[in-house]
Design a protein around this motif. Structure first.
Motif, PDB file in Angstrom:
ATOM      1  N   GLY A  12       0.821  -1.211   0.000  1.00 39.52           N
ATOM      2  CA  GLY A  12       0.000   0.000   0.000  1.00 39.52           C
ATOM      3  C   GLY A  12       0.854   1.259   0.000  1.00 39.52           C
ATOM      4  O   GLY A  12       2.081   1.200  -0.130  1.00 39.52           O
ATOM      5  N   ASN A  40      -2.374  -8.350  -3.602  1.00 36.90           N
ATOM      6  CA  ASN A  40      -1.379  -7.960  -4.595  1.00 36.90           C
ATOM      7  C   ASN A  40      -0.090  -8.795  -4.493  1.00 36.90           C
ATOM      8  O   ASN A  40       0.846  -8.462  -3.758  1.00 36.90           O
ATOM      9  CB  ASN A  40      -1.058  -6.481  -4.404  1.00 36.90           C
ATOM     10  N   ALA A  59      -2.886 -12.056   2.578  1.00 36.52           N
ATOM     11  CA  ALA A  59      -3.966 -12.288   3.558  1.00 36.52           C
ATOM     12  C   ALA A  59      -5.141 -13.044   2.960  1.00 36.52           C
ATOM     13  O   ALA A  59      -5.727 -13.911   3.605  1.00 36.52           O
ATOM     14  CB  ALA A  59      -4.433 -10.949   4.128  1.00 36.52           C
ATOM     15  N   ILE A  83      -0.383 -13.637   9.340  1.00 37.93           N
ATOM     16  CA  ILE A  83       0.011 -12.267   9.712  1.00 37.93           C
ATOM     17  C   ILE A  83       0.025 -12.164  11.242  1.00 37.93           C
ATOM     18  O   ILE A  83       0.948 -11.606  11.841  1.00 37.93           O
ATOM     19  CB  ILE A  83      -0.949 -11.215   9.094  1.00 37.93           C
ATOM     20  N   ALA A  98       0.415  -1.092   8.560  1.00 37.92           N
ATOM     21  CA  ALA A  98      -0.043  -0.185   7.500  1.00 37.92           C
ATOM     22  C   ALA A  98      -1.146  -0.797   6.661  1.00 37.92           C
ATOM     23  O   ALA A  98      -1.173  -0.655   5.447  1.00 37.92           O
ATOM     24  CB  ALA A  98       1.139   0.222   6.625  1.00 37.92           C
ATOM     25  N   PRO A 100      -5.369  -0.789   6.163  1.00 38.86           N
ATOM     26  CA  PRO A 100      -6.426   0.157   6.543  1.00 38.86           C
ATOM     27  C   PRO A 100      -7.560  -0.521   7.318  1.00 38.86           C
ATOM     28  O   PRO A 100      -7.757  -1.727   7.217  1.00 38.86           O
ATOM     29  CB  PRO A 100      -6.949   0.638   5.179  1.00 38.86           C
ATOM     30  N   GLU A 124      -7.555   3.227  12.864  1.00 44.33           N
ATOM     31  CA  GLU A 124      -8.819   2.610  13.251  1.00 44.33           C
ATOM     32  C   GLU A 124      -8.653   1.675  14.447  1.00 44.33           C
ATOM     33  O   GLU A 124      -9.580   1.518  15.247  1.00 44.33           O
ATOM     34  CB  GLU A 124      -9.411   1.850  12.058  1.00 44.33           C
ATOM     35  N   ASP A 148       0.856   8.123  11.871  1.00 45.96           N
ATOM     36  CA  ASP A 148      -0.078   9.067  11.266  1.00 45.96           C
ATOM     37  C   ASP A 148       0.628  10.427  11.434  1.00 45.96           C
ATOM     38  O   ASP A 148       1.148  10.718  12.530  1.00 45.96           O
ATOM     39  CB  ASP A 148      -1.379   9.025  12.084  1.00 45.96           C
ATOM     40  N   MET A 265       4.643  11.163   3.806  1.00 46.56           N
ATOM     41  CA  MET A 265       4.663  10.282   4.969  1.00 46.56           C
ATOM     42  C   MET A 265       6.060   9.760   5.283  1.00 46.56           C
ATOM     43  O   MET A 265       6.292   9.199   6.340  1.00 46.56           O
ATOM     44  CB  MET A 265       3.706   9.105   4.745  1.00 46.56           C
TER      45      MET A 265
HETATM   46  P1  NDP Z   1      -3.518   1.338   1.070  1.00 46.87           P
HETATM   47  O1  NDP Z   1      -4.919   1.049   0.714  1.00 46.87           O
HETATM   48  O2  NDP Z   1      -2.672   2.105   0.124  1.00 46.87           O
HETATM   49  O3  NDP Z   1      -2.732  -0.030   1.376  1.00 46.87           O
HETATM   50  C1  NDP Z   1      -3.246  -1.004   2.187  1.00 46.87           C
HETATM   51  C2  NDP Z   1      -2.306  -2.175   2.374  1.00 46.87           C
HETATM   52  O4  NDP Z   1      -2.919  -3.117   3.238  1.00 46.87           O
HETATM   53  C3  NDP Z   1      -2.014  -2.939   1.090  1.00 46.87           C
HETATM   54  O5  NDP Z   1      -0.795  -3.619   1.233  1.00 46.87           O
HETATM   55  C4  NDP Z   1      -3.165  -3.935   1.050  1.00 46.87           C
HETATM   56  O6  NDP Z   1      -2.885  -5.074   0.249  1.00 46.87           O
HETATM   57  C5  NDP Z   1      -3.260  -4.320   2.518  1.00 46.87           C
HETATM   58  N1  NDP Z   1      -4.606  -4.689   2.932  1.00 46.87           N
HETATM   59  C6  NDP Z   1      -5.764  -4.080   2.606  1.00 46.87           C
HETATM   60  N2  NDP Z   1      -6.802  -4.684   3.203  1.00 46.87           N
HETATM   61  C7  NDP Z   1      -6.288  -5.715   3.922  1.00 46.87           C
HETATM   62  C8  NDP Z   1      -6.872  -6.721   4.725  1.00 46.87           C
HETATM   63  N3  NDP Z   1      -8.189  -6.817   4.943  1.00 46.87           N
HETATM   64  N4  NDP Z   1      -6.043  -7.631   5.309  1.00 46.87           N
HETATM   65  C9  NDP Z   1      -4.709  -7.558   5.113  1.00 46.87           C
HETATM   66  N5  NDP Z   1      -4.103  -6.633   4.337  1.00 46.87           N
HETATM   67  C10 NDP Z   1      -4.888  -5.714   3.757  1.00 46.87           C
HETATM   68  O7  NDP Z   1      -3.573   2.054   2.497  1.00 46.87           O
HETATM   69  P2  NDP Z   1      -2.655   3.232   3.056  1.00 46.87           P
HETATM   70  O8  NDP Z   1      -1.219   2.842   3.007  1.00 46.87           O
HETATM   71  O9  NDP Z   1      -3.053   4.522   2.462  1.00 46.87           O
HETATM   72  O10 NDP Z   1      -3.139   3.292   4.574  1.00 46.87           O
HETATM   73  C11 NDP Z   1      -2.818   2.288   5.510  1.00 46.87           C
HETATM   74  C12 NDP Z   1      -3.193   2.779   6.903  1.00 46.87           C
HETATM   75  O11 NDP Z   1      -2.385   3.910   7.200  1.00 46.87           O
HETATM   76  C13 NDP Z   1      -4.654   3.258   7.020  1.00 46.87           C
HETATM   77  O12 NDP Z   1      -5.175   2.908   8.272  1.00 46.87           O
HETATM   78  C14 NDP Z   1      -4.553   4.765   6.898  1.00 46.87           C
HETATM   79  O13 NDP Z   1      -5.589   5.436   7.585  1.00 46.87           O
HETATM   80  C15 NDP Z   1      -3.199   5.029   7.550  1.00 46.87           C
HETATM   81  N6  NDP Z   1      -2.570   6.244   7.066  1.00 46.87           N
HETATM   82  C16 NDP Z   1      -2.231   6.378   5.741  1.00 46.87           C
HETATM   83  C17 NDP Z   1      -1.647   7.532   5.273  1.00 46.87           C
HETATM   84  C18 NDP Z   1      -1.195   7.660   3.858  1.00 46.87           C
HETATM   85  O14 NDP Z   1      -0.585   8.686   3.514  1.00 46.87           O
HETATM   86  N7  NDP Z   1      -1.447   6.691   3.004  1.00 46.87           N
HETATM   87  C19 NDP Z   1      -1.417   8.667   6.173  1.00 46.87           C
HETATM   88  C20 NDP Z   1      -1.727   8.395   7.550  1.00 46.87           C
HETATM   89  C21 NDP Z   1      -2.312   7.242   7.968  1.00 46.87           C
HETATM   90  P3  NDP Z   1      -3.236  -5.093  -1.343  1.00 46.87           P
HETATM   91  O15 NDP Z   1      -2.243  -4.154  -1.987  1.00 46.87           O
HETATM   92  O16 NDP Z   1      -3.073  -6.492  -1.732  1.00 46.87           O
HETATM   93  O17 NDP Z   1      -4.654  -4.571  -1.459  1.00 46.87           O
END
Ligand code: NDP
Length: 387
Positions: A12, A40, A59, A83, A98, A100, A124, A148, A265
């Motif tokens: 992500g 992914n 996952a 995990i 990281a 969501p 969350e 964050d 970030m």
């Molecule tokens: P993304 O949607 O970009 O990435 C999410 C990551 O988590 C991916 O690796 C995804 O895998 C994996 N994922 C998604 N759903 C699941 C699940 N149910 N079980 C296991 N793995 C999962 O999210 P962000 O990086 O933007 O955000 C991550 C967290 O960080 C959030 O809680 C957000 O609020 C917080 N945050 C983010 C910021 C940012 O700038 N992005 C800033 C501050 C906080 P796959 O790629 O396979 O979908």
């Protein structure tokens, strides 16, 4: 000796920035024990191979077709239980959390129970289960380092602590998202593409939509209240479209401190990867004059119903923040699938908050139960068109 690291959600937005720092600035500091994704596989393999990760975990089991997997030296596993195991492994010193939403609750809790340092991007898990997380942190000797950006800034301003005894008030900033300046009636027909188009941050879909509704800021106020032990009433938010100031600490003697860095970030992640040492240099300062100053505007709660609902839920007990968060996730995914309008997101949340009776959770299982019931309630509201 190298420290062991696990990056949960490595594919992500936060995860990729962490992987980038691990393969450059921190290549001699960390040994990668495990990386994870949800579906992914392609990016997970690319990251895992570049960092020589011992394990790679997907996952969602249905995403993995084992016979077709490419060659890799890592151990490949599939299922969220792996995990949960990874974050507790003895060789893991630091967990970067990281993923969501509430999907992160269980693994974050288990990591803290195993006494790990958790660099926590996921807000969350604190919103829904903060008291239980803090209790586990204290009892088992782990540590939460918020990444964050707002909370990381406060943590830095407090000299790497969450001690609030000298703080009178906290302010966190909000960029205002892609619809800053628009009235509610102008948002009736906005599309997911428009709502995902954040002007200053590059983030995953859930947090991007939460930034457009300002639910993100509401969740962050609850997060700050729990992490820093400050009453919600003493935390406010101001609109700051440039996203350079992330948070301000207003001290009891009347002075204030603030942290300024570009809206990326990598600053907070760098801080967490460097902890407890001083953060490494990742960017040279180009402009320290700040000519023209910073634009800060009052946040009008009437324009942002999700923000208001979050603040109200944060003031309540009885699991309201869990219900808020779960119903928001359902509403956001339905909006992204084109099933509800942007302006119906707060309606789903409000009706779920009114309709659900919940109690304060005693343990993580109860948190997950309230979360699940709230999701079902919110989904049913949408399906039966009761919003
Ligand atoms: P993304 O949607 O970009 O990435 C999410 C990551 O988590 C991916 O690796 C995804 O895998 C994996 N994922 C998604 N759903 C699941 C699940 N149910 N079980 C296991 N793995 C999962 O999210 P962000 O990086 O933007 O955000 C991550 C967290 O960080 C959030 O809680 C957000 O609020 C917080 N945050 C983010 C910021 C940012 O700038 N992005 C800033 C501050 C906080 P796959 O790629 O396979 O979908």
């Amino acid at each position: 000796m190298k420290k062991g690291i696990a990056v949960i959600g490595a594919t992500g937005s936060i995860g990729k920035q962490t992987v980038r720092l691990l393969s450059s600035t921190f290549s001699n500091q960390y040994k990668t024990i495990g990386l994870t994704s949800n579906n992914n596989i392609k990016n997970l393999f690319a990251h895992g191979d570049s960092l020589n990760s011992e394990k790679m975990i997907v996952a969602n089991p249905s995403s993995v077709a084992f016979p077709t997997l490419q060659q890799t030296n890592s151990k490949i596993l599939s299922g969220k239980e792996y995990i949960n195991d990874l974050v507790q492994e003895e060789s893991v010193d630091l967990v970067v959390m990281a993923i969501p939403g509430t999907a992160a609750i269980e693994a974050t809790y288990l990591a803290l129970k195993a006494g790990k340092v958790v660099a926590l991007a996921n807000k969350e898990s604190i919103v829904a289960a903060g008291e239980l997380m803090l209790k586990a942190e204290k009892q088992y000797g782990g540590k939460i380092i918020p990444i964050d950006s707002e909370h990381n800034s406060i943590f830095r301003l407090l000299n790497n602590s969450r001690e609030s005894k000298n703080i009178a008030k906290l302010t966190i900033t909000a960029s205002g998202g892609p619809f800053l300046g628009k009235k509610i009636h102008e948002l009736q027909n906005v599309t997911p593409k428009e709502a995902l188009n954040h002007p200053s941050w590059s983030m995953g879909p859930l947090v991007s939509i939460n930034s457009a509704t300002l639910m993100n800021k509401g969740l962050e106020i609850i997060e700050a209240s729990i992490l820093f032990g400050m009453p919600i009433e003493k935390i406010d938010s101001v609109i700051h479209p440039e996203s350079k100031i992330h948070a301000m600490v207003h001290w009891k003697d009347g002075a204030s401190s603030m942290l300024v860095n570009p809206p990326r970030m990598s600053y907070a992640i760098n801080h967490a990867l460097s902890y407890p040492e001083y953060p490494r240099l990742i960017s040279t300062l180009k402009d320290t004059s700040f000519e023209g100053g910073f634009k800060l505007h009052k946040l009008d709660e009437k324009l942002y119903p999700c923000y208001k609902l979050a603040k109200e839920a944060g003031l309540e007990e009885n699991g309201h923040p869990i219900v808020l968060n779960a119903s928001n996730e359902i509403a956001v995914s339905n909006f992204l699938e084109g099933k509800i309008k942007f302006t119906q997101i707060p309606k789903v949340i409000e009706k779920t908050l009114i309709g659900m009776t919940s109690k304060n959770p005693k343990d993580i299982n109860e948190v997950l139960m309230i979360d699940n019931e709230s999701r079902l309630f919110a989904s049913d509201l949408i399906k039966t068109k009761k919003i």
